[in-house]
Design a protein around this motif. Structure first.
Motif, PDB file in Angstrom:
ATOM      1  N   ILE A  55       0.837  -1.208   0.000  1.00  0.00           N
ATOM      2  CA  ILE A  55       0.000   0.000   0.000  1.00  0.00           C
ATOM      3  C   ILE A  55       0.866   1.251   0.000  1.00  0.00           C
ATOM      4  CG2 ILE A  55      -1.608   1.361   1.406  1.00  0.00           C
ATOM      5  CD1 ILE A  55      -2.911  -1.251   2.282  1.00  0.00           C
ATOM      6  N   ASP A  56       1.902   1.267   0.857  1.00  0.00           N
ATOM      7  CA  ASP A  56       2.798   2.426   0.921  1.00  0.00           C
ATOM      8  C   ASP A  56       3.515   2.637  -0.409  1.00  0.00           C
ATOM      9  OD1 ASP A  56       2.040   2.740   3.526  1.00  0.00           O
ATOM     10  OD2 ASP A  56       3.829   1.817   4.392  1.00  0.00           O
ATOM     11  N   ALA A  57       3.923   1.547  -1.047  1.00  0.00           N
ATOM     12  CA  ALA A  57       4.620   1.660  -2.329  1.00  0.00           C
ATOM     13  C   ALA A  57       3.682   2.195  -3.416  1.00  0.00           C
ATOM     14  CB  ALA A  57       5.184   0.300  -2.735  1.00  0.00           C
ATOM     15  N   LYS A  58       2.438   1.709  -3.421  1.00  0.00           N
ATOM     16  CA  LYS A  58       1.464   2.207  -4.400  1.00  0.00           C
ATOM     17  C   LYS A  58       1.223   3.705  -4.199  1.00  0.00           C
ATOM     18  CE  LYS A  58      -1.209  -2.068  -4.982  1.00  0.00           C
ATOM     19  NZ  LYS A  58      -2.526  -2.695  -4.753  1.00  0.00           N
ATOM     20  N   ALA A  59       1.080   4.105  -2.932  1.00  0.00           N
ATOM     21  CA  ALA A  59       0.836   5.518  -2.633  1.00  0.00           C
ATOM     22  C   ALA A  59       2.006   6.377  -3.096  1.00  0.00           C
ATOM     23  CB  ALA A  59       0.604   5.704  -1.131  1.00  0.00           C
ATOM     24  N   GLU A  60       3.218   5.881  -2.887  1.00  0.00           N
ATOM     25  CA  GLU A  60       4.398   6.624  -3.324  1.00  0.00           C
ATOM     26  C   GLU A  60       4.435   6.725  -4.849  1.00  0.00           C
ATOM     27  OE1 GLU A  60       8.175   8.608  -2.544  1.00  0.00           O
ATOM     28  OE2 GLU A  60       6.208   8.354  -1.623  1.00  0.00           O
ATOM     29  N   LEU A  61       4.082   5.650  -5.546  1.00  0.00           N
ATOM     30  CA  LEU A  61       4.043   5.684  -7.007  1.00  0.00           C
ATOM     31  C   LEU A  61       3.052   6.742  -7.497  1.00  0.00           C
ATOM     32  CD1 LEU A  61       4.061   2.758  -9.467  1.00  0.00           C
ATOM     33  CD2 LEU A  61       2.193   4.382  -9.607  1.00  0.00           C
ATOM     34  N   ILE A  62       1.876   6.773  -6.888  1.00  0.00           N
ATOM     35  CA  ILE A  62       0.852   7.747  -7.293  1.00  0.00           C
ATOM     36  C   ILE A  62       1.331   9.168  -7.022  1.00  0.00           C
ATOM     37  CG2 ILE A  62      -1.481   8.581  -6.817  1.00  0.00           C
ATOM     38  CD1 ILE A  62      -2.201   5.631  -6.120  1.00  0.00           C
ATOM     39  N   ARG A  63       1.866   9.398  -5.818  1.00  0.00           N
ATOM     40  CA  ARG A  63       2.289  10.755  -5.453  1.00  0.00           C
ATOM     41  C   ARG A  63       3.445  11.239  -6.329  1.00  0.00           C
ATOM     42  NH1 ARG A  63       1.275   8.975   0.291  1.00  0.00           N
ATOM     43  NH2 ARG A  63      -0.649  10.060   0.903  1.00  0.00           N
ATOM     44  N   LYS A  64       4.401  10.363  -6.598  1.00  0.00           N
ATOM     45  CA  LYS A  64       5.516  10.758  -7.453  1.00  0.00           C
ATOM     46  C   LYS A  64       5.038  11.062  -8.869  1.00  0.00           C
ATOM     47  CE  LYS A  64       9.141  10.602  -4.776  1.00  0.00           C
ATOM     48  NZ  LYS A  64       9.922  11.835  -4.510  1.00  0.00           N
ATOM     49  N   THR A  65       4.077  10.277  -9.342  1.00  0.00           N
ATOM     50  CA  THR A  65       3.524  10.517 -10.673  1.00  0.00           C
ATOM     51  C   THR A  65       2.826  11.870 -10.726  1.00  0.00           C
ATOM     52  OG1 THR A  65       3.197   8.151 -11.042  1.00  0.00           O
ATOM     53  CG2 THR A  65       1.937   9.661 -12.429  1.00  0.00           C
ATOM     54  N   MET A  66       2.022  12.172  -9.696  1.00  0.00           N
ATOM     55  CA  MET A  66       1.298  13.439  -9.668  1.00  0.00           C
ATOM     56  C   MET A  66       2.255  14.625  -9.571  1.00  0.00           C
ATOM     57  SD  MET A  66      -1.740  12.449 -10.079  1.00  0.00           S
ATOM     58  CE  MET A  66      -2.639  13.976  -9.826  1.00  0.00           C
ATOM     59  N   ALA A  67       3.402  14.400  -8.919  1.00  0.00           N
ATOM     60  CA  ALA A  67       4.401  15.462  -8.796  1.00  0.00           C
ATOM     61  C   ALA A  67       5.339  15.512 -10.007  1.00  0.00           C
ATOM     62  CB  ALA A  67       5.217  15.252  -7.522  1.00  0.00           C
ATOM     63  N   LYS A  68       5.102  14.613 -10.978  1.00  0.00           N
ATOM     64  CA  LYS A  68       5.924  14.531 -12.187  1.00  0.00           C
ATOM     65  C   LYS A  68       7.388  14.260 -11.849  1.00  0.00           C
ATOM     66  CE  LYS A  68       2.899  17.492 -14.965  1.00  0.00           C
ATOM     67  NZ  LYS A  68       2.795  18.680 -15.834  1.00  0.00           N
ATOM     68  N   GLU A  69       7.597  13.360 -10.889  1.00  0.00           N
ATOM     69  CA  GLU A  69       8.947  12.998 -10.473  1.00  0.00           C
ATOM     70  C   GLU A  69       9.189  11.517 -10.733  1.00  0.00           C
ATOM     71  OE1 GLU A  69       9.319  14.079  -6.408  1.00  0.00           O
ATOM     72  OE2 GLU A  69       9.034  16.225  -6.763  1.00  0.00           O
ATOM     73  N   ALA A  70      10.451  11.143 -10.800  1.00  0.00           N
ATOM     74  CA  ALA A  70      10.812   9.745 -11.036  1.00  0.00           C
ATOM     75  C   ALA A  70      10.419   8.895  -9.827  1.00  0.00           C
ATOM     76  CB  ALA A  70      12.307   9.628 -11.294  1.00  0.00           C
ATOM     77  N   VAL A  71       9.949   7.702 -10.097  1.00  0.00           N
ATOM     78  CA  VAL A  71       9.583   6.769  -9.037  1.00  0.00           C
ATOM     79  C   VAL A  71      10.840   6.024  -8.590  1.00  0.00           C
ATOM     80  CG1 VAL A  71       8.154   4.780  -8.417  1.00  0.00           C
ATOM     81  CG2 VAL A  71       7.277   6.514 -10.000  1.00  0.00           C
ATOM     82  N   PRO A  72      11.132   6.027  -7.277  1.00  0.00           N
ATOM     83  CA  PRO A  72      12.340   5.348  -6.792  1.00  0.00           C
ATOM     84  C   PRO A  72      12.335   3.856  -7.117  1.00  0.00           C
ATOM     85  CG  PRO A  72      11.423   6.787  -5.103  1.00  0.00           C
ATOM     86  CD  PRO A  72      10.413   6.720  -6.202  1.00  0.00           C
ATOM     87  N   THR A  73      13.517   3.315  -7.285  1.00  0.00           N
ATOM     88  CA  THR A  73      13.658   1.900  -7.620  1.00  0.00           C
ATOM     89  C   THR A  73      13.073   0.999  -6.545  1.00  0.00           C
ATOM     90  OG1 THR A  73      15.667   2.372  -8.873  1.00  0.00           O
ATOM     91  CG2 THR A  73      15.319   0.093  -8.198  1.00  0.00           C
ATOM     92  N   ASP A  74      13.223   1.404  -5.254  1.00  0.00           N
ATOM     93  CA  ASP A  74      12.732   0.539  -4.176  1.00  0.00           C
ATOM     94  C   ASP A  74      11.221   0.417  -4.185  1.00  0.00           C
ATOM     95  OD1 ASP A  74      12.404   3.155  -3.457  1.00  0.00           O
ATOM     96  OD2 ASP A  74      12.981   2.894  -1.358  1.00  0.00           O
ATOM     97  N   VAL A  75      10.535   1.418  -4.763  1.00  0.00           N
ATOM     98  CA  VAL A  75       9.077   1.326  -4.889  1.00  0.00           C
ATOM     99  C   VAL A  75       8.717   0.221  -5.872  1.00  0.00           C
ATOM    100  CG1 VAL A  75       7.001   2.525  -5.695  1.00  0.00           C
ATOM    101  CG2 VAL A  75       8.669   3.731  -4.254  1.00  0.00           C
TER     102      VAL A  75
END
Length: 376
Positions: free
Chosen positions: A87-107
């Motif tokens: 769940i935390d990883a999915k949330a980070e993917l969504i937030r990074k996408t909305m911020a137009k930033e690269a998604v970390p590898t650990d996600v």
């Protein structure tokens, strides 16, 4: 400590009080009967309210800046709970996408994706969840086959013999001879959009993921249902519709009324398909059949649809013409390599999380189905 949402509410409340006080000052200043002491008191009240508003606004701005900084930095943590970690990883993917930033590898790694290059591919875990259990239901999901296999190619029949004459249904034999004995799934692109408010984006990981996935799942189910029952399919999507007359061309059985047409369609199916046949139709059409058959007899309205029509009935409003057949020969396949991106609805100003997916719907054997229609 108050949340950002609560501080916004407090600012709105005090802002309304300031506006009301300003209106009172304007009204009483024009009234000669109002004393200067009363006007001074109103001005003092306005000043107090303005100070309170500034204090709350400073708290709001500070908390908002902290949350945005946390969002930009990334708050993905390696939780010891496997479910919470996803769940935390999915949330980070969504937030990074909305911020137009690269998604970390650990996600990506936490989501079970084997790519580590940071490419814009939706991890398999997220994609599977999106297409697995929609909120807006596509009733075909309980009947059709659903897979997620890239470049899928399967045989139309599940067994063969050393003699082609084993196919008892001559229509099936003709179809296989004309179209081949395998089905190759293609990639047909579509987009699903879900709006994300600031409150949801800055909220808990669980709430963010639940909201986004539910909306995307519903969009996927709606698209599936739309293409399967399209009366005028888009170019390139003709083969996906039960009603297509150019590629699929399911045999239509006509009769004087809908009841006889459905009965005739069931009887016209070869026994190999009739055994597992189901009826997909509109509820309104079914009620019309019951009303005609009942002829004032109320007991028929309480009977199960299968008792009346002889086969299990699934109601889908998009099925403008009843489809009867073995729906195991209806197959949806997704290419798991979906793209995700951020967009904005210029009309509403709402930020959008967008998934671009590729899927295909194949009616593996048209001879496994019949359409029922009232003759004109």
């Amino acid at each position: 400590m108050k949340t950002l949402f609560e501080l916004k509410q407090d600012m709105a409340t005090i802002g309304n009080q300031i506006k009301k006080t300003n209106d009172d000052i304007t009204q009483k200043a024009a009234d000669p009967k109002t004393s200067m002491d009363e006007l001074n008191q109103l001005n003092q009240t306005k000043g107090d309210l303005q100070q309170r508003f500034e204090i709350i606004k400073n708290q709001h701005d500070q908390l908002e800046a902290e949350q945005k900084a946390s969002l930009a930095k990334g708050n993905f943590t390696d939780s010891s709970d496997p479910k919470q970690k996803v769940i935390d990883a999915k949330a980070e993917l969504i937030r990074k996408t909305m911020a137009k930033e690269a998604v970390p590898t650990d996600v990506y790694q936490a989501l079970g994706d084997d790519s580590t290059g940071g490419g814009k591919f939706l991890p398999k875990t997220v994609a599977n969840d999106i297409i697995s259990d929609p909120v807006v239901k596509n009733q075909l999901r309980g009947l059709s086959t659903i897979t997620s296999i890239a470049n899928l190619e399967i045989p139309k029949v599940t067994f063969t013999l050393d003699d082609d004459d084993f196919i008892a249904d001559k229509e099936t034999a003709k179809e296989l001879k004309a179209t081949g004995d395998t089905v190759s799934f293609t990639r047909n692109k579509f987009k699903v959009f879900t709006g994300i408010s600031e409150t949801i984006l800055l909220g808990t990981n669980t709430n963010l993921v639940t909201t986004v996935e539910a909306n995307l799942q519903s969009g996927v189910a709606t698209k599936e249902r739309k293409v399967a029952f399209a009366t005028a399919p888009k170019s390139g999507e003709e083969h996906m519709s039960f009603y297509d007359t150019t590629v699929v061309n399911i045999k239509k059985i006509e009769a004087a009324d809908m009841y006889k047409a459905i009965k005739g369609a069931i009887a016209d199916l070869h026994e190999d398909y009739r055994e597992n046949a189901k009826i997909v139709m509109r509820y309104a059409d079914y009620l019309e059949i019951v009303e005609t058959l009942a002829n004032g007899n109320a007991t028929l309205y309480t009977a199960q649809p299968e008792q009346i029509l002889g086969k299990p009935v699934i109601f889908i409003d998009a099925a403008v013409t009843p489809v009867i057949g073995d729906f195991s020969y209806s197959h949806f396949n997704y290419d798991i390599n979906a793209l995700y991106e951020q967009d904005k609805d210029v009309k509403t100003g709402i930020n959008l999380f967008v998934v671009t997916a590729w899927f295909d719907h194949r009616i593996k054997l048209a001879s496994a189905f019949r359409l029922a229609a009232v003759s004109k």
